[in-house]
Design an enzyme around this catalytic site. Structure first.
Site, PDB file in Angstrom:
ATOM      1  N   ASP A  76      -0.682  -1.518  -2.431  1.00 48.78           N
ATOM      2  CA  ASP A  76      -0.963  -1.275  -3.854  1.00 48.78           C
ATOM      3  C   ASP A  76      -1.849  -2.365  -4.442  1.00 48.78           C
ATOM      4  O   ASP A  76      -2.016  -3.438  -3.856  1.00 48.78           O
ATOM      5  CB  ASP A  76       0.371  -1.206  -4.620  1.00 48.78           C
ATOM      6  CG  ASP A  76       0.345  -0.164  -5.721  1.00 48.78           C
ATOM      7  OD1 ASP A  76      -0.746   0.077  -6.273  1.00 48.78           O
ATOM      8  OD2 ASP A  76       1.406   0.393  -6.030  1.00 48.78           O
ATOM      9  N   ASP A 106      -0.783   8.529 -10.116  1.00 49.59           N
ATOM     10  CA  ASP A 106       0.667   8.520 -10.353  1.00 49.59           C
ATOM     11  C   ASP A 106       1.098   9.800 -11.058  1.00 49.59           C
ATOM     12  O   ASP A 106       2.291  10.096 -11.146  1.00 49.59           O
ATOM     13  CB  ASP A 106       1.062   7.314 -11.224  1.00 49.59           C
ATOM     14  CG  ASP A 106       1.161   6.040 -10.395  1.00 49.59           C
ATOM     15  OD1 ASP A 106       1.253   6.134  -9.156  1.00 49.59           O
ATOM     16  OD2 ASP A 106       1.150   4.953 -10.999  1.00 49.59           O
TER      17      ASP A 106
HETATM   18  C1  GLA Z   1       1.978   1.770  -8.680  1.00 50.94           C
HETATM   19  C2  GLA Z   1       1.923   2.967  -7.752  1.00 50.94           C
HETATM   20  C3  GLA Z   1       3.255   3.688  -7.767  1.00 50.94           C
HETATM   21  C4  GLA Z   1       4.366   2.740  -7.393  1.00 50.94           C
HETATM   22  C5  GLA Z   1       4.354   1.556  -8.321  1.00 50.94           C
HETATM   23  C6  GLA Z   1       5.350   0.509  -7.882  1.00 50.94           C
HETATM   24  O1  GLA Z   1       1.996   2.136  -9.994  1.00 50.94           O
HETATM   25  O2  GLA Z   1       0.886   3.826  -8.104  1.00 50.94           O
HETATM   26  O3  GLA Z   1       3.213   4.779  -6.876  1.00 50.94           O
HETATM   27  O4  GLA Z   1       4.203   2.324  -6.064  1.00 50.94           O
HETATM   28  O5  GLA Z   1       3.068   0.936  -8.362  1.00 50.94           O
HETATM   29  O6  GLA Z   1       5.356  -0.577  -8.727  1.00 50.94           O
END
Ligand code: GLA
Length: 720
Positions: free
Chosen positions: A463, A532
């Site tokens: 990430d 997301d």
């Molecule tokens: C980001 C990702 C999510 C999740 C969060 C965890 O926002 O896009 O899918 O992994 O981080 O903090």
């Protein structure tokens, strides 16, 4: 199904020869259906003669006047935006690039690189224009290498990877823009006289507001199956710029590359400056063909293990957030096993002790298991999931740090921030100074450490939850304007090391949703997280947008609790790309669990067609209340149709869906799949055997008895 082109590419014997073209002689870069032709002018400059459909008689290109400098240097006669601008060691701001020679290097079965060598007659500066033609895929990539032998460093302020010219009556630009949870909105506008720029200045998140890709259509807006266009994108996980300039003669130049914004580069003598690869495909038959070209190229050459299978998975992020412990996680394994996915993916929240990672305010950077949540460590989870027949994966965000962390306390000089101003947080975090080799080691060791300590780990979600602001690198000192470029180069250095040790470990590229989606990153990653936002309706648009440039097996699509649509609808949407889950399996009714289990089996059965087949976008969600797309395998014996009714008006009538890419002479059995347990298909053509010709000219009735908003169907077509 698996192609072996990559291997052939690696082991092909290389042959190279340098040629000196005479004045007026052409240098041709060609794929199966397109040609890019340069010529050497009387004044020894290289001019673009032609870019477009490949013609059978190459002599035809000579009717085109070659008037556009292939790579104009600033400070000389060219009156519009330059490809390159250099300030020499003596302060002279001009560059005159003249032809020296060119060479052609066979790099694989259907891959040829043409390198045109240029140099300045006054200053010891050499520039090599590299064009790699992927013959079968109809894709050309280009980058540039700049080197000099001046006594002191020169200053580079512009350094395009590609510089293309067009002469048409009108130019239509399709671009994609977005933000968190609303990625990839497509928009098409006509370019008018002057400059139009698509760019990113966010540093670490190339795809957050503006995606690093575009279509440029000539004369008219192009459709799926008609219109002349190029699709272009940059393999660079950082600031990019596409500059479109329409001049006084209505000629268009497109300069593509790293964004020169705040990025003047001091180039030392003898040190090559290599730009990232600009990737483009020409299509005379609309956007659909351009996408299929890019998909094939990506799978064969650009994405890690592009022609290899992907794992289905259950992620715990939506189900638990960071609120979990060992017991809660292991209790989820049963659900994952019942679903029948391949892997359990543990998301954020598993690490840090002094400042436990219980929310996004603390712990980032401290990559040891949290002892309270995971007293037996990650290894225990790997082995427990293994007992249920599941592989295990883990979330990391190794480039970032929370101020509330031991890492921040120990290494304040490892962080990008302005020392004399308040720290500027985004999601309560800061970016590490990856240009510092010690930080590169830290990031590498974080990943290598977790994999070494837990040898069974089978997947990483990587990430990157913030962009760069208030950026200053303690490591770069007086070279602060190098930060955007060196950050990305350092990112690739770390990934090169990881890939040297773990060449095939599946890794997902994620960035707070789809903030980081580009072919520079995908060399190291098997897939990316597009958004997301997993609401089924929103995802139709988001995944539709990505499908223009990325193949289905790279677009991770999870069934979650987002969205008010039925489980069936959300599953049908996720199945059009790389299927995964992020739900509480225990919340599913027995029928829903059965349905989901069967859906995964169906997906596995059809995934060869979805992942490696040709994509045809049939009905665009941008144009009405439904969407339909279809994949067809290479031999045209199998196809899968995805059909989504979004928000139909009262009694809105929908015509039949005309399929594409089938063999007109073949007969296909029609079978609606992915039905709820006990449900029967309402498709009037269910179980009929229909000809490819009929299906492509008359089409399938996908809406009879199925007019409800947010209803969907998946239809499998099998040649008999
Ligand atoms: C980001 C990702 C999510 C999740 C969060 C965890 O926002 O896009 O899918 O992994 O981080 O903090």
């Amino acid at each position: 199904m698996m192609k072996i082109k990559y291997l052939i590419f690696c082991f092909a014997s290389l042959s190279s020869y340098r040629l000196a073209a005479q004045t007026g002689q052409d240098i041709s870069i060609g794929t199966r259906h397109s040609s890019l032709v340069y010529t050497v002018s009387g004044n020894q400059h290289i001019y673009q003669r032609y870019l477009g459909k490949k013609l059978s008689d190459t002599a035809s290109y000579t009717v085109m006047k070659a008037v556009h400098n292939a790579y104009p240097g600033a400070g000389m006669g060219d009156l519009f935006s330059p490809a390159i601008r250099m300030i020499h060691a003596d302060g002279n701001p001009s560059l005159d690039l003249q032809y020296v020679n060119h060479e052609s290097v066979k790099k694989g079965e259907d891959v040829t690189e043409t390198i045109i060598h240029l140099k300045d007659p006054v200053y010891p500066v050499e520039v090599a224009l590299h064009y790699t033609a992927y013959y079968d895929e109809d894709v050309i990539t280009s980058h540039v290498e700049i080197i000099h032998k001046e006594k002191k460093p020169v200053l580079l302020t512009n350094y395009a990877s590609s510089f293309l010219h067009f002469d048409a009556d009108h130019y239509w630009l399709t671009q994609f823009h977005g933000d968190w949870a609303k990625e990839m909105n497509m928009e098409e506008t006509e370019l008018t006289s002057g400059i139009h720029i698509l760019d990113s200045k966010l540093g670490s998140r190339a795809d957050m507001y503006q995606s690093p890709l575009f279509f440029l259509s000539l004369d008219h807006p192009s459709g799926e199956n008609n219109g002349e266009l190029i699709a272009g994108t940059l393999a660079w996980t950082g600031n990019f710029q596409f500059l479109f300039e329409t001049d006084t003669h209505n000629s268009l130049r497109i300069s593509s590359g790293m964004n020169p914004y705040a990025s003047e580069y001091h180039l030392a003598p003898g040190q090559p400056f290599v730009t990232p690869e600009f990737i483009f495909t020409y299509s005379g038959e609309g956007k659909g063909l351009a996408s299929r070209n890019l998909h094939r190229w990506a799978r064969n050459y650009a994405v890690l293990d592009g022609n290899k299978p992907r794992l289905t998975l259950l992620n715990n992020w939506e189900a638990t957030g960071m609120n979990f412990d060992q017991g809660r996680l292991t209790s989820l394994f049963d659900g994952a096993a019942k679903l029948g996915v391949d892997l359990f993916l543990l998301d954020d929240g598993w690490f840090a002790n002094k400042y436990p990672r219980d929310d996004d305010k603390a712990g980032l950077g401290d990559w040891e298991e949290n002892k309270k949540k995971l007293p037996n460590g990650v290894g225990y989870l790997v082995s427990e999931s293994g007992k249920k027949g599941l592989q295990f994966g883990i979330w990391l965000e190794p480039e970032m740090v929370n101020p509330k962390s031991e890492l921040y306390e120990k290494h304040p000089d490892w962080i990008l921030k302005l020392t004399n101003r308040p720290e500027d947080y985004f999601r309560n975090q800061l970016v590490l100074d990856l240009t510092n080799p010690a930080v590169q080691d830290f990031v590498y060791n974080t990943v290598d450490g977790v994999l070494t300590r837990n040898p069974g780990l089978a997947y990483i979600k990587w990430d990157c939850n913030r962009m760069m602001t208030n950026t200053w690198s303690p490591w770069l000192k007086e070279d602060q304007s190098h930060i955007y470029i060196e950050y990305v180069r350092s990112f690739y250095k770390v990934l090169d090391r990881i890939r040297a040790k773990y060449p095939h470990l599946p890794m997902m590229l994620c960035s707070g949703g789809g903030g980081r989606t580009d072919y520079g990153g995908l060399r190291y990653f098997t897939e990316f997280w597009p958004s997301d936002n997993t609401d089924g309706l929103e995802r139709i648009f988001i995944q539709w947008g990505y499908s223009y440039f990325f193949p289905a097996n790279t677009i991770a699509a999870h069934v979650t609790g987002w969205g008010k649509q039925s489980l069936k609808f959300r599953t049908d949407v996720a199945m059009m790309d790389k299927l995964g889950y992020d739900i509480k399996v225990s919340d599913l009714t027995p029928e829903e669990l059965q349905f989901s289990h069967d859906a995964i089996q169906t997906y596995k059965r059809l995934s060869d067609v979805i992942w490696y087949g040709d994509l045809y976008r049939l009905i665009s969600p941008y144009e009405g209340n439904r969407a339909a797309l279809q994949y067809v395998n290479e031999s045209k014996t199998k196809a899968v149709l995805f059909h989504y009714l979004m928000n139909p008006r009262y009694k809105e009538a929908f015509g039949r869906v005309k399929l594409q890419g089938l063999d007109p002479l073949k007969k296909y059995r029609i079978k609606e799949v992915n039905l709820f347990p006990g449900a029967r298909s309402a498709n009037p053509d269910q179980d009929k055997v229909l000809s490819g010709e009929l299906l492509m000219n008359i089409g399938l009735n996908c809406t009879a008895g199925r007019q409800a908003p947010m209803s969907s169907s998946i239809i499998e077509l099998t040649a008999e």
